[in-house]
Design a protein around this motif. Structure first.
Motif: not given
Length: 319
Positions: A226-253
């Motif tokens: 995997i290329a360096a830019w792909e790792i950066v993309f996956l890290v940014v994607f993972a950060v956004l997904l975790v942050v959004v899901m932490l918010w969703v899994t707090k608000v909905v319950p």
């Protein structure tokens, strides 16, 4: 220790250190085997201490909390796969194999050890988290391959390894039950479990899991695909997904009327994806020779979820 390091929570600092060490000095050969056994023993000890710390009434309440378990399973096996499918247009700028890896990551079960440990650190519903996370892994043995067949078109040759039922029972549920017996019949063990011992073991076991998992990735050479830019993309994607899901899994319950301990358990179990379960599943479903890039999104997400969730629970635990 430098001043800026003192401001970082030890759990988070340990995760980062374990990752760096894994890349520099990964566990290999016989040491990897010995360390793997030590990691399993540490996890078993953690669940024993959780069982010894909790009253039987609390444990039974966690077992019968069906609304909690249904909510966590819905996030794990419904919301995440929907997100994975919604990301299909990203194939316009990432490879199809990387997208398949992202989609597979959304289909695997929740973690057991780290989600329960993080729930405990945040003073959440530990018995509920134990049952829910274990249930997620057990259901995932059947449901993840089924979702892969339906959503990824990889149905040929899929096999289900029933040994995961035995592994979860022996490594997690049995120590928890033994801890319950100790709670009721061995007061000294109960007092140890309520001391700092549990905190030390839950943090240490997370560090060991991270080091072991990333050592396996380094030794197998997956990062060379995997290329360096792909790792950066996956890290940014993972950060956004975790942050959004932490918010969703707090608000909905909260909207559904769950108490704070249950909300914490839903957040920690509902935002986690299991690398320990996902890697063996991927090797069985897709074949070891074809993994490569496919498992990298799961590895990166696993690290990011631990870092962000550790920082999150440390903050709310001290609030």
């Amino acid at each position: 220790m430098p001043g800026f390091l003192k401001k970082i929570d030890p759990l988070l600092l340990g995760i980062i250190a374990a990752t760096i060490i894994a890349f520099i000095v990964p566990a290999r050969g016989s040491f990897a085997d010995i360390f793997g056994v030590a990691t399993k023993l540490a996890i078993a000890l953690l669940f024993f201490l959780y069982g010894a710390r909790l009253s039987t009434q609390e444990a039974l309440k966690g077992l019968t909390n069906w609304r909690l378990h249904a909510t966590i399973l819905a996030f794990t096996f419904l919301i995440y796969p929907i997100i994975g499918l919604a990301l299909r247009p990203t194939t316009a700028f990432i490879s199809t194999e990387m997208y398949q890896g992202i989609l597979f990551m959304t289909l695997v079960p929740s973690t057991v050890q780290s989600s329960v440990a993080l729930t405990g650190i945040a003073r959440g519903n530990v018995p509920g988290a134990v049952v829910a996370a274990s249930m997620s892994s057990l259901i995932g043995v059947l449901l993840t391959p089924l979702l892969v067949m339906l959503l990824m078109g990889a149905g040929d040759g899929i096999q289900v390894d029933a040994s995961v039922f035995v592994d979860i029972s022996l490594q997690l549920l049995l120590p928890f039950v033994l801890g319950q017996l100790a709670h009721n019949f061995v007061p000294k063990v109960r007092e140890v479990a309520k001391s700092k011992a549990t905190k030390i073991v839950d943090r240490g076991s997370i560090w060991m899991v991270v080091y072991s998992a990333f050592s396996q990735g380094v030794v197998s050479g997956v990062w060379s695909n995997i290329a360096a830019w792909e790792i950066v993309f996956l890290v940014v994607f993972a950060v956004l997904l975790v942050v959004v899901m932490l918010w969703v899994t707090k608000v909905v319950p909260e909207k559904l009327g769950f108490p704070r301990p249950d909300v914490v358990a839903i957040q920690m179990c509902g935002t986690q994806k299991s690398l320990a379960t996902g890697l063996p599943m991927a090797s069985v479903i897709f074949g070891g020779a074809t993994l490569g890039v496919l498992i990298i999104p799961l590895m990166i997400y696993h690290l990011v979820q631990l870092i962000l969730c550790s920082a999150y629970v440390s903050r709310i635990a001290s609030a």
